[in-house]
Design a protein around this motif. Structure first.
Motif, PDB file in Angstrom:
ATOM      1  N   UNK A  41       4.322 134.404  44.348  1.00  0.00           N
ATOM      2  CA  UNK A  41       5.093 132.899  43.887  1.00  0.00           C
ATOM      3  C   UNK A  41       4.424 132.163  43.035  1.00  0.00           C
ATOM      4  N   UNK A  42       3.096 132.219  43.169  1.00  0.00           N
ATOM      5  CA  UNK A  42       2.206 132.078  41.836  1.00  0.00           C
ATOM      6  C   UNK A  42       2.446 132.742  40.772  1.00  0.00           C
ATOM      7  N   UNK A  43       1.956 133.896  40.701  1.00  0.00           N
ATOM      8  CA  UNK A  43       2.159 135.069  39.721  1.00  0.00           C
ATOM      9  C   UNK A  43       3.959 134.523  38.741  1.00  0.00           C
ATOM     10  N   UNK A  44       5.219 134.495  39.837  1.00  0.00           N
ATOM     11  CA  UNK A  44       6.618 133.785  38.963  1.00  0.00           C
ATOM     12  C   UNK A  44       5.732 132.579  37.900  1.00  0.00           C
ATOM     13  N   UNK A  45       5.651 132.105  38.724  1.00  0.00           N
ATOM     14  CA  UNK A  45       4.921 130.108  37.851  1.00  0.00           C
ATOM     15  C   UNK A  45       4.353 130.450  37.238  1.00  0.00           C
ATOM     16  N   UNK A  46       3.343 131.834  37.267  1.00  0.00           N
ATOM     17  CA  UNK A  46       2.264 131.357  35.786  1.00  0.00           C
ATOM     18  C   UNK A  46       3.219 132.382  34.863  1.00  0.00           C
ATOM     19  N   UNK A  47       4.254 133.176  34.811  1.00  0.00           N
ATOM     20  CA  UNK A  47       5.208 133.799  34.036  1.00  0.00           C
ATOM     21  C   UNK A  47       5.873 133.310  33.873  1.00  0.00           C
ATOM     22  N   UNK A  48       6.311 131.608  33.916  1.00  0.00           N
ATOM     23  CA  UNK A  48       6.885 130.601  33.316  1.00  0.00           C
ATOM     24  C   UNK A  48       8.394 130.250  34.143  1.00  0.00           C
ATOM     25  N   UNK A  49       8.295 131.006  35.476  1.00  0.00           N
ATOM     26  CA  UNK A  49       9.500 130.553  37.164  1.00  0.00           C
ATOM     27  C   UNK A  49       9.341 129.442  36.809  1.00  0.00           C
ATOM     28  N   UNK A  50      10.418 128.658  36.718  1.00  0.00           N
ATOM     29  CA  UNK A  50      10.169 127.307  37.201  1.00  0.00           C
ATOM     30  C   UNK A  50      10.646 126.834  39.197  1.00  0.00           C
ATOM     31  N   UNK A  51      10.114 126.491  40.185  1.00  0.00           N
ATOM     32  CA  UNK A  51      10.006 126.084  41.218  1.00  0.00           C
ATOM     33  C   UNK A  51      12.121 126.069  41.506  1.00  0.00           C
ATOM     34  N   UNK A  52      12.948 125.439  41.247  1.00  0.00           N
ATOM     35  CA  UNK A  52      13.990 125.695  41.821  1.00  0.00           C
ATOM     36  C   UNK A  52      14.473 127.097  41.400  1.00  0.00           C
ATOM     37  N   UNK A  53      14.088 127.986  40.597  1.00  0.00           N
ATOM     38  CA  UNK A  53      14.160 129.706  40.446  1.00  0.00           C
ATOM     39  C   UNK A  53      13.825 130.277  41.776  1.00  0.00           C
ATOM     40  N   UNK A  54      13.071 129.722  42.579  1.00  0.00           N
ATOM     41  CA  UNK A  54      12.163 130.734  43.369  1.00  0.00           C
ATOM     42  C   UNK A  54      13.036 129.983  44.675  1.00  0.00           C
ATOM     43  N   UNK A  55      13.634 130.987  45.106  1.00  0.00           N
ATOM     44  CA  UNK A  55      14.372 130.492  46.161  1.00  0.00           C
ATOM     45  C   UNK A  55      13.866 130.905  48.123  1.00  0.00           C
ATOM     46  N   UNK A  56      12.969 130.202  48.625  1.00  0.00           N
ATOM     47  CA  UNK A  56      12.288 130.677  50.261  1.00  0.00           C
ATOM     48  C   UNK A  56      12.694 130.858  51.530  1.00  0.00           C
ATOM     49  N   UNK A  57      12.505 131.665  52.225  1.00  0.00           N
ATOM     50  CA  UNK A  57      12.733 131.036  53.125  1.00  0.00           C
ATOM     51  C   UNK A  57      12.361 131.666  54.656  1.00  0.00           C
ATOM     52  N   UNK A  58      11.096 131.521  55.865  1.00  0.00           N
ATOM     53  CA  UNK A  58      10.648 132.013  56.488  1.00  0.00           C
ATOM     54  C   UNK A  58      11.320 131.841  58.205  1.00  0.00           C
ATOM     55  N   UNK A  59      11.714 132.469  57.625  1.00  0.00           N
ATOM     56  CA  UNK A  59      13.225 132.562  58.989  1.00  0.00           C
ATOM     57  C   UNK A  59      12.492 132.840  60.260  1.00  0.00           C
ATOM     58  N   UNK A  60      11.257 132.974  60.382  1.00  0.00           N
ATOM     59  CA  UNK A  60      10.893 133.160  61.814  1.00  0.00           C
ATOM     60  C   UNK A  60      10.504 131.194  62.466  1.00  0.00           C
TER      61      UNK A  60
END
Length: 433
Positions: A41-60
């Motif tokens: 996630x940190x890498x994606x953000x460093x490449x300009x990916x916005x917070x709203x473009x990362x959909x994360x779910x911890x299903x446990x």
């Protein structure tokens, strides 16, 4: 403490936006969540990916319990993808928690919908890049891979290698190996200060996570003591040949319990599915064929193995063998236990045949190595004992003896390489010195 997990992060980056689902597997608490939710996630953000473009779910996580229903999960993800001009990165942790439910649109009680259907649907979206993690090897079953239609890439995450552990170790580096072969490489171990804390953490992982997962997944109620006893037997005999029948006989003679070998075999499969243990098959080098039984079982993490036995059986030679086995898997080798026949005549001139064992036959593409794990080769007798099997291998692939302690690498007159365990684990090229 920040762990880099550089090797795994690089694999994720290399596969980003390749049109395939990234399947990240490994034992629970080995760092899969940290890899995708923190490092990637940190890498994606460093490449300009916005917070709203990362959909994360911890299903446990209990907060995500509703999304264990595949229809709820699919609906939620699609509701977050509000801009068709943007690419969304979908990170789903511990996907095996998603249940299979009956398809309400078909009048067929055998028609089920599960996470595979959700993922296949998302993969049809041009602006979705999907990453899933799981702690169950059934994620990689033939049925599921067939459903993904060869559109899935697996990335196996292991507990910390000794190199990762060593680089993050904050104490005296001279104590790193001892701590590693005692407490293993579960990442959280590095942040715990005392033996009591580390011991409690590892024991709790066994009881509250791994054993509990197996019991709940397979609805085992009456045989929980058998599961515990079986794990203790495996932990006590790492590096020893065994099979379900032999283990069933041990239950009968030692525990005075009648357990069928079929049941034992089933439980071994459950442990393997959960990545708690791994089986090494025997390979006849001269016959170029596999020997179906017996086999060897190793623990995915030696700290978990040691904690299961209350840190009572700390034989460095057996633990070293377990560490090497997992390291070979981590480095991408196929690993077998080697067997080579030795024909000779006894003192009476009678022909005899003896089977000698090579600890590991490791293969990767056209590469092959024969490796012995030896705590020491301090005497001529001990050295000859360790290399007896290597000398009778009828080919020219490289032969290596990994020795306990720190030694200067050297080769004997037969061309066999001797290298110390720490150098071997810290330097991937040590095998080719």
């Amino acid at each position: 403490m920040r762990l880099q997990r550089k090797e795994y992060l690089e694999k994720l980056i290399a596969k980003k936006n390749n049109g395939r689902v990234k399947i990240i597997t490994g034992i629970r608490r080995s760092g899969k969540s940290y890899l995708i939710f923190e490092l990637f996630t940190e890498y994606l953000k460093s490449q300009g990916v916005g917070e709203e473009e990362i959909i994360s779910l911890a299903l446990d996580d209990i907060s995500s319990a509703r999304y264990r229903n595949p229809f709820e999960l699919d609906s939620y993800i699609r509701s977050q993808m509000t801009d068709q001009s943007k690419r969304y990165y979908i990170l789903l942790d511990e996907i095996q928690f998603v249940s299979e439910v009956q398809n309400p649109y078909l009048d067929d009680p055998y028609s089920k919908v599960g996470f595979v259907d959700v993922v296949l649907g998302l993969m049809k979206l041009k602006n979705a890049d999907v990453y899933i993690t799981g702690s169950n090897s059934k994620l990689l079953s033939i049925d599921i891979l067939t459903q993904f239609r060869d559109r899935g890439d697996e990335i196996k995450v292991y507990p910390l290698s000794y190199k990762e552990f060593y680089e993050a170790y904050e104490g005296d580096k001279h104590n790193a190996w001892k701590d590693y072969y005692t407490y293993g490489g579960m990442p959280y171990i590095l942040s715990l200060p005392s033996h009591e804390d580390k011991s409690k953490y590892l024991k709790d992982l066994f009881e509250q996570t791994y054993i509990k997962d197996v019991i709940e997944r397979h609805s085992i109620i009456n045989d929980t003591d058998v599961l515990e006893d079986l794990l203790n037997m495996l932990a006590s005999s790492i590096g020893s040949l065994t099979n379900p029948k032999k283990l069933a006989n041990t239950f009968d003679s030692v525990k005075h319990k009648r357990i069928s070998s079929a049941t034992i075999g089933k439980y071994l499969e459950y442990f393997s599915e959960s990545f708690l243990i791994s089986k090494a098959s025997r390979y006849d080098i001269k016959g170029k064929s596999y020997i179906s039984t017996p086999s060897k079982y190793y623990f995915m993490d030696v700290g978990l193995r040691n904690a299961k036995l209350g840190f009572r059986q700390q034989e460095e030679s057996h633990i070293m063998e377990n560490v090497l086995y997992i390291e070979f898997l981590r480095r991408g080798f196929d690993v077998d236990v080697g067997v080579v026949e030795y024909n000779y005549k006894d003192e009476n001139g009678k022909s005899k045949c003896k089977k000698l064992e090579i600890d590991f036959v490791i293969n990767k593409g056209i590469e092959r190595y024969y490796v012995q794990s030896a705590l020491n080769v301090a005497t001529t007798e001990k050295k000859e004992q360790e290399i007896a099997s290597l000398l009778r291998i009828p080919d020219s692939f490289k032969k290596v003896v990994v020795v306990g302690g720190n030694i200067n690498p050297w080769k004997d007159e037969k061309g066999i390489l001797y290298v110390g365990i720490e150098q071997f684990l810290l330097d991937k090229n040590a095998i080719n010195i």
